[in-house]
Design a protein around this motif. Sequence first.
Motif, short mmCIF file in Angstrom:
data_model
loop_
_atom_site.label_atom_id
_atom_site.label_comp_id
_atom_site.label_asym_id
_atom_site.label_seq_id
_atom_site.Cartn_x
_atom_site.Cartn_y
_atom_site.Cartn_z
N ARG A 4 75.31 44.36 -36.86
CA ARG A 4 76.61 43.70 -36.71
C ARG A 4 76.59 42.76 -35.50
NH1 ARG A 4 80.71 41.37 -38.89
NH2 ARG A 4 82.60 41.57 -37.71
N SER A 5 76.04 43.19 -34.38
CA SER A 5 76.02 42.35 -33.20
C SER A 5 75.07 41.17 -33.38
CB SER A 5 75.63 43.17 -31.97
OG SER A 5 74.33 43.69 -32.11
N LEU A 6 73.98 41.38 -34.12
CA LEU A 6 73.09 40.26 -34.41
C LEU A 6 73.77 39.24 -35.32
CD1 LEU A 6 69.65 42.04 -34.93
CD2 LEU A 6 70.35 40.59 -33.03
N HIS A 7 74.54 39.73 -36.28
CA HIS A 7 75.27 38.83 -37.18
C HIS A 7 76.32 38.04 -36.40
CE1 HIS A 7 76.88 37.33 -40.91
NE2 HIS A 7 78.09 37.78 -40.58
N ASP A 8 77.00 38.68 -35.48
CA ASP A 8 77.99 37.98 -34.65
C ASP A 8 77.32 36.93 -33.76
OD1 ASP A 8 80.01 39.50 -35.75
OD2 ASP A 8 80.05 40.94 -34.07
N LEU A 9 76.17 37.28 -33.22
CA LEU A 9 75.43 36.35 -32.38
C LEU A 9 74.97 35.14 -33.19
CD1 LEU A 9 74.12 35.66 -29.66
CD2 LEU A 9 72.13 36.98 -30.41
N LYS A 15 78.18 28.19 -34.82
CA LYS A 15 79.41 27.50 -34.42
C LYS A 15 79.15 26.57 -33.24
CE LYS A 15 82.74 30.99 -35.92
NZ LYS A 15 83.73 31.98 -35.49
N ALA A 16 78.36 27.03 -32.26
CA ALA A 16 78.05 26.19 -31.10
C ALA A 16 77.25 24.97 -31.50
CB ALA A 16 77.30 27.00 -30.06
N GLN A 17 76.29 25.12 -32.40
CA GLN A 17 75.50 23.99 -32.87
C GLN A 17 76.37 23.00 -33.63
OE1 GLN A 17 72.38 25.92 -35.07
NE2 GLN A 17 70.99 25.94 -33.30
#
Length: 90
Positions: A4-9, A15-17
């Motif tokens: 889950r945390s990898l998916h969020d990252l 989004k940043a790109q």
Amino acid sequence: MTKRSLHDLDNAIIKAQHKHHQQASPPPKGQASLWRCASDMLAPLIVSVFIGIQLDTWLDMKPLFLILFFFLGSAAGFLSLWRTLSRHKP
């Protein structure tokens, strides 16, 4: 790290790109492009000639360093111009 945390990252990176690509300015056009090319060519040349003159004066070896740094500055100017023009292809 959990999946889950990898998916969020991964989502945050995407989004940043996407935001970065939206904010990128278009390549300069017309006279702005001409001034950019002129400054890319002249700035390294002017700085290197100044350094060459200062070294010649300091070491009393006129015109050795002026000639040497003129050619180095010219090469740096052409390299900078090449990079600018290859980045902004029509």
